[in-house]
Design a protein around this motif. Structure first.
Motif, PDB file in Angstrom:
ATOM      1  N   TYR A  33       0.833  -1.197   0.000  1.00  0.00           N
ATOM      2  CA  TYR A  33       0.000   0.000   0.000  1.00  0.00           C
ATOM      3  C   TYR A  33       0.871   1.251   0.000  1.00  0.00           C
ATOM      4  CZ  TYR A  33      -2.881  -3.620   2.206  1.00  0.00           C
ATOM      5  OH  TYR A  33      -3.528  -4.789   2.503  1.00  0.00           O
ATOM      6  N   GLY A  42      -5.466  12.010   9.103  1.00  0.00           N
ATOM      7  CA  GLY A  42      -5.246  10.571   9.100  1.00  0.00           C
ATOM      8  C   GLY A  42      -4.547  10.116   7.832  1.00  0.00           C
ATOM      9  N   PHE A  90       3.735   7.035   3.384  1.00  0.00           N
ATOM     10  CA  PHE A  90       4.023   5.759   4.037  1.00  0.00           C
ATOM     11  C   PHE A  90       3.697   4.613   3.105  1.00  0.00           C
ATOM     12  CE2 PHE A  90       5.169   6.987   8.235  1.00  0.00           C
ATOM     13  CZ  PHE A  90       4.468   8.149   8.503  1.00  0.00           C
ATOM     14  N   GLY A  97      -3.741  -9.204   4.331  1.00  0.00           N
ATOM     15  CA  GLY A  97      -4.655  -8.123   3.996  1.00  0.00           C
ATOM     16  C   GLY A  97      -5.271  -7.509   5.236  1.00  0.00           C
ATOM     17  N   GLY A 103       6.346   1.278   6.772  1.00  0.00           N
ATOM     18  CA  GLY A 103       7.713   1.759   6.721  1.00  0.00           C
ATOM     19  C   GLY A 103       7.853   3.040   7.519  1.00  0.00           C
TER      20      GLY A 103
ATOM     21  N   TYR B  32     -13.526  -6.224  10.765  1.00  0.00           N
ATOM     22  CA  TYR B  32     -12.192  -6.281  11.354  1.00  0.00           C
ATOM     23  C   TYR B  32     -11.783  -4.866  11.715  1.00  0.00           C
ATOM     24  CZ  TYR B  32      -7.117  -6.739  11.668  1.00  0.00           C
ATOM     25  OH  TYR B  32      -5.826  -6.692  12.098  1.00  0.00           O
ATOM     26  N   TYR B  36      -3.901   1.385  15.600  1.00  0.00           N
ATOM     27  CA  TYR B  36      -2.488   1.626  15.351  1.00  0.00           C
ATOM     28  C   TYR B  36      -1.988   2.769  16.227  1.00  0.00           C
ATOM     29  CZ  TYR B  36      -2.499  -1.364  11.226  1.00  0.00           C
ATOM     30  OH  TYR B  36      -2.570  -2.451  10.385  1.00  0.00           O
ATOM     31  N   GLY B  43       6.395   5.306  11.450  1.00  0.00           N
ATOM     32  CA  GLY B  43       5.195   4.798  10.830  1.00  0.00           C
ATOM     33  C   GLY B  43       4.269   4.187  11.866  1.00  0.00           C
ATOM     34  N   PRO B  44       2.976   4.087  11.565  1.00  0.00           N
ATOM     35  CA  PRO B  44       2.032   3.469  12.503  1.00  0.00           C
ATOM     36  C   PRO B  44       2.373   1.999  12.759  1.00  0.00           C
ATOM     37  CG  PRO B  44       0.890   4.693  10.770  1.00  0.00           C
ATOM     38  CD  PRO B  44       2.331   4.598  10.363  1.00  0.00           C
ATOM     39  N   LEU B  46       0.660  -1.594  14.582  1.00  0.00           N
ATOM     40  CA  LEU B  46      -0.526  -2.247  15.146  1.00  0.00           C
ATOM     41  C   LEU B  46      -0.311  -2.531  16.625  1.00  0.00           C
ATOM     42  CD1 LEU B  46      -3.293  -3.717  14.478  1.00  0.00           C
ATOM     43  CD2 LEU B  46      -1.927  -5.808  14.495  1.00  0.00           C
ATOM     44  N   ARG B  51     -12.115  -8.647  15.986  1.00  0.00           N
ATOM     45  CA  ARG B  51     -12.987  -9.078  14.912  1.00  0.00           C
ATOM     46  C   ARG B  51     -14.434  -9.029  15.363  1.00  0.00           C
ATOM     47  NH1 ARG B  51      -8.180 -11.348  14.023  1.00  0.00           N
ATOM     48  NH2 ARG B  51      -7.453 -11.457  11.887  1.00  0.00           N
ATOM     49  N   PHE B  89      -4.667   5.608  15.811  1.00  0.00           N
ATOM     50  CA  PHE B  89      -5.620   5.531  14.708  1.00  0.00           C
ATOM     51  C   PHE B  89      -6.474   4.277  14.844  1.00  0.00           C
ATOM     52  CE2 PHE B  89      -4.157   8.903  12.006  1.00  0.00           C
ATOM     53  CZ  PHE B  89      -2.798   9.007  12.244  1.00  0.00           C
ATOM     54  N   ARG B  95     -13.679  -7.644   5.481  1.00  0.00           N
ATOM     55  CA  ARG B  95     -12.783  -8.657   4.949  1.00  0.00           C
ATOM     56  C   ARG B  95     -13.407  -9.422   3.791  1.00  0.00           C
ATOM     57  NH1 ARG B  95     -11.467 -12.765   7.698  1.00  0.00           N
ATOM     58  NH2 ARG B  95      -9.418 -12.975   6.742  1.00  0.00           N
ATOM     59  N   LEU B  99     -11.048  -6.974   1.030  1.00  0.00           N
ATOM     60  CA  LEU B  99      -9.929  -7.499   1.796  1.00  0.00           C
ATOM     61  C   LEU B  99      -8.641  -6.812   1.406  1.00  0.00           C
ATOM     62  CD1 LEU B  99      -8.904  -9.618   3.789  1.00  0.00           C
ATOM     63  CD2 LEU B  99      -8.553 -11.146   1.846  1.00  0.00           C
ATOM     64  N   GLY B 100      -7.946  -6.321   2.396  1.00  0.00           N
ATOM     65  CA  GLY B 100      -6.685  -5.656   2.144  1.00  0.00           C
ATOM     66  C   GLY B 100      -6.778  -4.155   2.166  1.00  0.00           C
ATOM     67  N   ARG B 101      -7.968  -3.598   2.289  1.00  0.00           N
ATOM     68  CA  ARG B 101      -8.092  -2.142   2.286  1.00  0.00           C
ATOM     69  C   ARG B 101      -8.675  -1.680   3.611  1.00  0.00           C
ATOM     70  NH1 ARG B 101     -10.628   1.708  -2.456  1.00  0.00           N
ATOM     71  NH2 ARG B 101     -10.636   3.617  -1.216  1.00  0.00           N
ATOM     72  N   LEU B 102      -7.862  -0.950   4.377  1.00  0.00           N
ATOM     73  CA  LEU B 102      -8.293  -0.398   5.650  1.00  0.00           C
ATOM     74  C   LEU B 102      -8.784   1.033   5.473  1.00  0.00           C
ATOM     75  CD1 LEU B 102      -5.463  -1.526   8.118  1.00  0.00           C
ATOM     76  CD2 LEU B 102      -7.737  -2.491   7.891  1.00  0.00           C
ATOM     77  N   PHE B 104      -9.150   4.367   7.665  1.00  0.00           N
ATOM     78  CA  PHE B 104      -8.643   4.901   8.920  1.00  0.00           C
ATOM     79  C   PHE B 104      -9.460   6.087   9.420  1.00  0.00           C
ATOM     80  CE2 PHE B 104      -4.649   2.777   9.785  1.00  0.00           C
ATOM     81  CZ  PHE B 104      -4.321   2.201   8.565  1.00  0.00           C
ATOM     82  N   GLY B 105      -9.537   6.220  10.739  1.00  0.00           N
ATOM     83  CA  GLY B 105     -10.009   7.440  11.353  1.00  0.00           C
ATOM     84  C   GLY B 105      -8.934   8.502  11.251  1.00  0.00           C
ATOM     85  N   ARG B 106      -9.246   9.728  11.698  1.00  0.00           N
ATOM     86  CA  ARG B 106      -8.307  10.827  11.533  1.00  0.00           C
ATOM     87  C   ARG B 106      -7.248  10.899  12.627  1.00  0.00           C
ATOM     88  NH1 ARG B 106     -11.408  16.110   9.297  1.00  0.00           N
ATOM     89  NH2 ARG B 106      -9.349  16.938   9.721  1.00  0.00           N
TER      90      ARG B 106
END
Lengths: 111, 114
Positions: A33, A42, A90, A97, A103, B32, B36, B43-44, B46, B51, B89, B95, B99-102, B104-106
């Motif tokens: 990503y 954010g 980033f 997923g 990074g 899900y 972070y 970087g953020p 986890l 779930r 965050f 999912r 799947l694979g795309r989060l 985020f909040g601000r």
């Protein structure tokens, strides 16, 4: 493992210049990503990839391009830099997923 | 797509007190919810996730709760320490379909005063 590495750490660009932000991961993750983070905001998704040869747009793709020729690398290309692209970028990767590993970021200033 | 709202944007607490950060999401299919932590210049990372088949999850001083009916989830930090100071965050993902795309909040800037 080095995890996710990004280069450069900091760059100043003039308006209209081009550059490539490099991202490499050594965890054999399929998902990768690119996000941008503006001050006090954010994370906004620019592009993402679910595997080599496959990319898709996120929320804010305009002004950027990506490619994914290998599992390890996911470079982000800025063709004509604009002040609005001043941000921290980033790169992240993920095996499933879900959990994403980020990074350290590239700080870009466009003047 | 999903829309995640996060509150408050800034939070200051005294060392030893508890901190609570709340998030709401719009897509009932989201299942899900990770949190972070981003330290200055990094970087953020986890710190905990949950779930949709679980209502609460704890990991030492950190806990997350989920209310699917109300579509909100919260991060609870007990016995806060100065090293908890960071930006937090929340995020949500379905999912099944993306799947694979989060999303985020601000973010919440947490400051813990000694």
């Amino acid at each position: 493992n080095a995890g996710v590495t990004q280069t450069p750490k900091f760059r100043i660009l003039k308006i209209g210049q081009s550059m490539t932000l490099q991202c490499t991961q050594d965890m054999n993750h399929n998902y990768m990503y690119w996000y941008r983070q503006d001050p006090g905001m954010g994370l906004k998704l620019i592009y993402y990839s679910v595997g080599a040869g496959i990319t898709d747009k996120g929320e804010v793709p305009n002004g950027y391009n990506v490619s994914r020729s290998t599992t390890e690398d996911f470079p982000l290309r800025l063709e004509l830099a604009a002040p609005s692209q001043t941000s921290v970028y980033f790169c992240a990767s993920s095996w499933t997923g879900e959990t994403q590993y980020f990074g350290p970021g590239t700080r870009l200033l466009v003047l | 797509g999903e829309n995640v709202e996060q509150h408050p944007s800034t939070l200051s607490v005294q060392e030893g007190d508890s901190a609570v950060i709340k998030c709401t999401y719009s897509d009932s299919a989201s299942n899900y919810f990770p949190w972070y932590k981003q330290e200055l210049g990094k970087g953020p990372q986890l710190i905990i996730d949950i779930r949709s088949n679980v209502g609460e999850k704890k990991d030492q001083r950190i806990a997350v709760t989920l209310n699917k009916t109300a579509k909100h989830f919260s991060l609870h930090i007990t016995e806060t320490q100065p090293e908890d100071s960071a930006v937090y965050f929340c995020a949500a993902v379905d999912r099944g379909s993306t799947l694979g795309r989060l999303y985020f909040g601000r973010g919440t800037q947490l400051t813990v005063w000694p």
